[in-house]
Scaffold this motif. Structure first.
Motif, PDB file in Angstrom:
ATOM      1  N   ARG A  30      -8.238  11.133   4.243  1.00 22.36           N
ATOM      2  CA  ARG A  30      -8.456  10.124   5.271  1.00 22.36           C
ATOM      3  C   ARG A  30      -9.420   9.035   4.799  1.00 22.36           C
ATOM      4  O   ARG A  30      -9.492   7.977   5.409  1.00 22.36           O
ATOM      5  CB  ARG A  30      -9.028  10.783   6.535  1.00 22.36           C
ATOM      6  CG  ARG A  30      -8.076  11.774   7.191  1.00 22.36           C
ATOM      7  CD  ARG A  30      -8.747  12.507   8.353  1.00 22.36           C
ATOM      8  NE  ARG A  30      -9.246  11.614   9.380  1.00 22.36           N
ATOM      9  CZ  ARG A  30      -8.507  11.122  10.373  1.00 22.36           C
ATOM     10  NH1 ARG A  30      -7.215  11.442  10.444  1.00 22.36           N
ATOM     11  NH2 ARG A  30      -9.033  10.331  11.283  1.00 22.36           N
ATOM     12  N   ASP A  31     -10.137   9.309   3.719  1.00 22.62           N
ATOM     13  CA  ASP A  31     -11.211   8.395   3.320  1.00 22.62           C
ATOM     14  C   ASP A  31     -10.958   7.711   1.981  1.00 22.62           C
ATOM     15  O   ASP A  31     -11.859   7.089   1.418  1.00 22.62           O
ATOM     16  CB  ASP A  31     -12.541   9.156   3.252  1.00 22.62           C
ATOM     17  CG  ASP A  31     -12.512  10.289   2.220  1.00 22.62           C
ATOM     18  OD1 ASP A  31     -11.402  10.659   1.786  1.00 22.62           O
ATOM     19  OD2 ASP A  31     -13.593  10.788   1.858  1.00 22.62           O
ATOM     20  N   LEU A  32      -9.724   7.805   1.437  1.00 17.47           N
ATOM     21  CA  LEU A  32      -9.414   7.142   0.181  1.00 17.47           C
ATOM     22  C   LEU A  32      -7.929   6.786   0.150  1.00 17.47           C
ATOM     23  O   LEU A  32      -7.074   7.651   0.346  1.00 17.47           O
ATOM     24  CB  LEU A  32      -9.748   8.057  -1.010  1.00 17.47           C
ATOM     25  CG  LEU A  32      -9.357   7.543  -2.396  1.00 17.47           C
ATOM     26  CD1 LEU A  32     -10.082   6.243  -2.731  1.00 17.47           C
ATOM     27  CD2 LEU A  32      -9.649   8.605  -3.463  1.00 17.47           C
ATOM     28  N   SER A  33      -7.639   5.515  -0.101  1.00 15.22           N
ATOM     29  CA  SER A  33      -6.239   5.091  -0.162  1.00 15.22           C
ATOM     30  C   SER A  33      -6.127   3.808  -0.978  1.00 15.22           C
ATOM     31  O   SER A  33      -7.116   3.108  -1.221  1.00 15.22           O
ATOM     32  CB  SER A  33      -5.668   4.869   1.244  1.00 15.22           C
ATOM     33  OG  SER A  33      -6.423   3.891   1.952  1.00 15.22           O
ATOM     34  N   PHE A  34      -4.889   3.522  -1.389  1.00 12.55           N
ATOM     35  CA  PHE A  34      -4.589   2.354  -2.202  1.00 12.55           C
ATOM     36  C   PHE A  34      -3.347   1.665  -1.631  1.00 12.55           C
ATOM     37  O   PHE A  34      -2.396   2.331  -1.227  1.00 12.55           O
ATOM     38  CB  PHE A  34      -4.290   2.761  -3.645  1.00 12.55           C
ATOM     39  CG  PHE A  34      -5.396   3.533  -4.324  1.00 12.55           C
ATOM     40  CD1 PHE A  34      -6.271   2.899  -5.190  1.00 12.55           C
ATOM     41  CD2 PHE A  34      -5.546   4.899  -4.096  1.00 12.55           C
ATOM     42  CE1 PHE A  34      -7.281   3.603  -5.826  1.00 12.55           C
ATOM     43  CE2 PHE A  34      -6.552   5.615  -4.733  1.00 12.55           C
ATOM     44  CZ  PHE A  34      -7.423   4.958  -5.591  1.00 12.55           C
ATOM     45  N   ARG A  35      -3.375   0.339  -1.636  1.00 16.00           N
ATOM     46  CA  ARG A  35      -2.182  -0.399  -1.200  1.00 16.00           C
ATOM     47  C   ARG A  35      -2.183  -1.776  -1.853  1.00 16.00           C
ATOM     48  O   ARG A  35      -3.211  -2.436  -1.933  1.00 16.00           O
ATOM     49  CB  ARG A  35      -2.138  -0.559   0.320  1.00 16.00           C
ATOM     50  CG  ARG A  35      -0.980  -1.462   0.795  1.00 16.00           C
ATOM     51  CD  ARG A  35      -0.779  -1.433   2.302  1.00 16.00           C
ATOM     52  NE  ARG A  35      -1.996  -1.696   3.031  1.00 16.00           N
ATOM     53  CZ  ARG A  35      -2.153  -1.430   4.331  1.00 16.00           C
ATOM     54  NH1 ARG A  35      -1.180  -0.868   5.021  1.00 16.00           N
ATOM     55  NH2 ARG A  35      -3.290  -1.704   4.934  1.00 16.00           N
ATOM     56  N   ILE A  36      -1.005  -2.187  -2.292  1.00 12.78           N
ATOM     57  CA  ILE A  36      -0.798  -3.564  -2.713  1.00 12.78           C
ATOM     58  C   ILE A  36       0.307  -4.145  -1.838  1.00 12.78           C
ATOM     59  O   ILE A  36       1.416  -3.602  -1.791  1.00 12.78           O
ATOM     60  CB  ILE A  36      -0.385  -3.670  -4.192  1.00 12.78           C
ATOM     61  CG1 ILE A  36      -1.438  -3.041  -5.108  1.00 12.78           C
ATOM     62  CG2 ILE A  36      -0.122  -5.126  -4.563  1.00 12.78           C
ATOM     63  CD1 ILE A  36      -2.783  -3.743  -5.102  1.00 12.78           C
ATOM     64  N   THR A  37       0.008  -5.205  -1.131  1.00 12.43           N
ATOM     65  CA  THR A  37       1.003  -5.991  -0.412  1.00 12.43           C
ATOM     66  C   THR A  37       1.013  -7.357  -1.079  1.00 12.43           C
ATOM     67  O   THR A  37       0.064  -8.129  -0.951  1.00 12.43           O
ATOM     68  CB  THR A  37       0.671  -6.114   1.077  1.00 12.43           C
ATOM     69  OG1 THR A  37       0.603  -4.812   1.666  1.00 12.43           O
ATOM     70  CG2 THR A  37       1.735  -6.932   1.799  1.00 12.43           C
TER      71      THR A  37
END
Length: 311
Positions: A260-267
């Motif tokens: 819940r406390d770490l994520s990655f995203r490229i838009t």
């Protein structure tokens, strides 16, 4: 309520709010390490692996049913790139790897090897290449089966290497399997057993759910065995997400929920297609390769997330 008490309550409420997902570590920018242009007719970026000094990206000739592949080697510090040579016949491509959807690196007796999953329903589902510098050779191939039936798995990651055996995680969709081979075997069958599933629905990205995340395409995956952390990329058009699963052991079972406390995203606004195909860590940094394109040209490459260092 007194004014002073009201202020104290407001401050406490604010601090409680800050302790939630809004404080999650979130990475949404990247740097290009090198481009991986089309070569020998290979246009589709597929498997990826990160070594100590070099990053490796496979591209296949998708227009001809993945009948040939090229392997790029990229210096992670300088971006210097080369198409690796097929040492069997001296060409810049090979015909062994099928869709080559994912790969992992294993050292055996001091020599470097790629293990690549082909996604073929017949012939070999797993191929072993030995490489030295910028030259590789095919040295092994294996059937992959679940309960006696061929399983064209789409993901592979090394779990452990002992004096006699290599243990892997394999993935098909969101199901992860265990499987392994004898350390020096160059043929045989990998018998899969179910390990765990990767839960996607309800996953938090930057502290919030993504409404259509369950419609994103599966890609490869990477298991950081020393840290017991699994990275799982998902893509759709110009959006790519990497979910993170912690405390994953070789014996883990059940349905796993992402951190819940770490994520990655490229838009991406610059590219109509931005698909992360595979990921891997090196020196704590998270590298990846892409199928990336504008409306008029392919811009595939190898990249690194800015700011992230695995702890």
């Amino acid at each position: 309520m007194s004014t002073r008490l009201a202020i104290v309550v407001a401050l406490v409420t604010g601090l409680v709010g800050l302790a939630g997902p809004a404080n999650a570590a979130y990475y949404n920018t990247y740097s290009d390490v090198a481009s991986t242009p089309d070569a020998s007719g290979a246009t589709g970026a597929q498997g990826f692996a990160a070594g100590a000094s070099y990053l490796y990206s496979i591209k296949t000739r998708t227009s001809q049913n993945d009948d040939r592949s090229v392997i790029y080697r990229v210096n992670k510090k300088t971006g210097a790139r080369v198409v690796m040579k097929n040492g069997t016949n001296g060409t810049s491509y090979n015909t062994w790897l099928g869709h080559a959807n994912d790969m992992t690196i294993v050292d055996i007796d001091g020599k470097h090897h790629f293990f690549v999953v082909t996604m073929r329903s017949s012939g070999a589902q797993l191929v072993k290449l030995r490489y030295d510098g910028t030259t590789y050779r095919k040295v092994g191939s294996y059937a992959v089966k679940l309960s006696g039936s061929t399983r064209a798995v789409s993901g592979i990651s090394r779990v452990s290497v002992t004096s006699s055996r290599i243990n892997f995680f394999f993935k098909s969709g969101r199901q992860v399997y265990r499987g392994g081979i004898s350390l020096r075997a160059n043929s045989g069958t990998v018998a899969l057993t179910k390990a765990f599933t990767l839960k996607v629905v309800g996953a938090l990205v930057n502290g919030k759910t993504v409404s259509d995340l369950d419609t994103f395409s599966n890609q490869g995956f990477f298991y950081d065995a020393p840290k017991k952390v699994l990275y799982y990329p998902l893509t759709k058009a110009n959006r790519s997400v990497v979910l993170v699963y912690r405390n994953v052991a070789a014996s883990t079972t059940g349905s796993l929920t992402s951190a819940r406390d770490l994520s990655f995203r490229i838009t991406s606004s610059a590219y109509k297609k931005f698909e992360i195909e595979g990921v891997g860590t090196s020196g704590g940094r998270l590298y990846f390769n892409t199928n990336r394109a504008t409306s008029s040209a392919a811009k595939d490459g190898v990249h690194v997330f800015k700011g992230y260092v695995a702890k």
